[in-house]
Scaffold this motif. Structure first.
Motif, mmCIF file in Angstrom:
data_model
loop_
_atom_site.group_PDB
_atom_site.id
_atom_site.type_symbol
_atom_site.label_atom_id
_atom_site.label_comp_id
_atom_site.label_asym_id
_atom_site.label_seq_id
_atom_site.Cartn_x
_atom_site.Cartn_y
_atom_site.Cartn_z
ATOM 1 N N ASP A 165 0.838 -1.200 0.000
ATOM 2 C CA ASP A 165 0.000 0.000 0.000
ATOM 3 C C ASP A 165 0.874 1.250 0.000
ATOM 4 O O ASP A 165 0.555 2.265 0.632
ATOM 5 C CB ASP A 165 -0.973 0.011 1.184
ATOM 6 N N ASN A 211 -2.859 -4.598 -0.914
ATOM 7 C CA ASN A 211 -4.199 -4.706 -1.485
ATOM 8 C C ASN A 211 -4.566 -3.463 -2.300
ATOM 9 O O ASN A 211 -5.346 -3.533 -3.243
ATOM 10 C CB ASN A 211 -5.237 -4.957 -0.392
ATOM 11 N N HIS A 212 -3.982 -2.304 -1.978
ATOM 12 C CA HIS A 212 -4.223 -1.107 -2.774
ATOM 13 C C HIS A 212 -3.331 -1.037 -4.014
ATOM 14 O O HIS A 212 -3.679 -0.379 -4.986
ATOM 15 C CB HIS A 212 -3.972 0.157 -1.927
ATOM 16 N N PRO A 223 -1.543 -3.918 -5.915
ATOM 17 C CA PRO A 223 -1.128 -5.302 -6.157
ATOM 18 C C PRO A 223 0.019 -5.430 -7.156
ATOM 19 O O PRO A 223 0.712 -6.445 -7.169
ATOM 20 C CB PRO A 223 -2.399 -5.970 -6.684
ATOM 21 N N ASP A 246 5.643 -10.066 -3.932
ATOM 22 C CA ASP A 246 4.493 -10.286 -3.061
ATOM 23 C C ASP A 246 4.911 -10.357 -1.601
ATOM 24 O O ASP A 246 4.192 -9.907 -0.707
ATOM 25 C CB ASP A 246 3.748 -11.559 -3.450
ATOM 26 N N HIS A 291 2.616 -7.663 3.273
ATOM 27 C CA HIS A 291 1.712 -6.555 3.567
ATOM 28 C C HIS A 291 0.706 -6.915 4.647
ATOM 29 O O HIS A 291 0.618 -6.257 5.676
ATOM 30 C CB HIS A 291 0.985 -6.109 2.300
ATOM 31 N N GLU A 292 -0.051 -7.963 4.396
ATOM 32 C CA GLU A 292 -1.145 -8.306 5.304
ATOM 33 C C GLU A 292 -0.725 -9.432 6.239
ATOM 34 O O GLU A 292 -0.297 -10.498 5.780
ATOM 35 C CB GLU A 292 -2.379 -8.726 4.501
ATOM 36 N N HIS A 337 -0.601 -2.996 6.852
ATOM 37 C CA HIS A 337 -1.992 -3.200 6.458
ATOM 38 C C HIS A 337 -3.016 -2.700 7.474
ATOM 39 O O HIS A 337 -3.978 -2.021 7.093
ATOM 40 C CB HIS A 337 -2.255 -4.685 6.164
#
Length: 232
Positions: free
Chosen positions: A80, A114-115, A117, A129, A140-141, A153
């Protein structure tokens, strides 16, 4: 090393959480930053919500000052970094130049979020990733059950109350096995660490540590001191 940081240990590795909201890994000369959300202001403006249009400039300026002070060999941006898939195309020439200066002479890794990719290749650096270095994995997550994880995240923040007032600040949350970083972006909000989103990521409160951002230093508090946000 900037002042006011606090040391924390993840999977036997020493990191320093800094009051600017970034994590530094001295043994790897690596600076870790989460959730820049560049061009969030212009993204909202396209939908009719007008925010100050200088968020990217302010975010990048703060990051450039940190990089100048620390001189890391590697930067890891934990996803993000861009508020939407077209955000990079809306960056001005000055902002692109700052990104280029920050990348000179060092490794730069864009972890996808997610914002964003597919982080833009035109701005340099390497996109992935997730990234593993020794016992640490950067993504990220955060994932339930993961160990050795550093993620973003959730934009963690915490709220404590004294006799005089309540204070709500972005924070790091960690338990020696994983850490979640606060959002670095100028217009990013925060999700209280008492939210249910954290419940499947961290165990008992006595094993979890909260490091709140102050103006010049980190303040470490117990999760039992933290209060939920008022509802309604």
């Amino acid at each position: 090393m900037p002042q006011g940081g606090v040391s924390l240990t993840l999977m036997g590795q020493r990191f320093v959480a800094l009051p600017e909201g970034v994590l530094y890994w001295p043994d790897e000369a690596t600076l870790i930053v989460a959730d820049l959300h560049l061009e969030k202001g212009s993204s909202f403006a396209r939908n009719g919500t007008f925010l100050p249009p200088y968020d990217s400039r302010a975010t990048l300026r703060r990051l450039e000052l940190l990089i100048s002070a620390l001189q890391p060999a590697r930067i890891i941006a934990l996803g993000d970094s861009f508020h939407d898939v077209a955000a990079a195309s809306r960056l001005g020439a000055d902002e692109c130049a700052v990104i280029g200066r920050m990348q000179q002479g060092r490794e730069w890794v864009w972890v996808s979020g997610n914002h964003d990719p597919h982080p833009p290749q035109a701005l340099g650096g390497t996109a992935c990733d997730e990234l593993s270095i020794g016992p640490i994995i950067f993504r990220h997550e955060p994932l339930p059950g993961a160990e050795g994880e550093i993620a973003g995240h959730l934009h963690p923040c915490s709220k404590i109350r004294s006799r005089a007032r309540s204070v709500r600040r972005p924070c790091f949350i960690e338990d020696g096995k994983r850490a979640i970083l606060p959002a670095f972006g100028e217009l990013t909000g925060g999700l209280n660490i008492r939210n249910a989103a954290y419940s499947n990521l961290f165990g008992a409160p006595n094993s979890t540590r909260i490091h709140m951002l102050g103006d010049r230093q980190i303040y470490s508090v117990s999760p039992t001191q933290c209060r939920p946000d008022r509802r309604g």
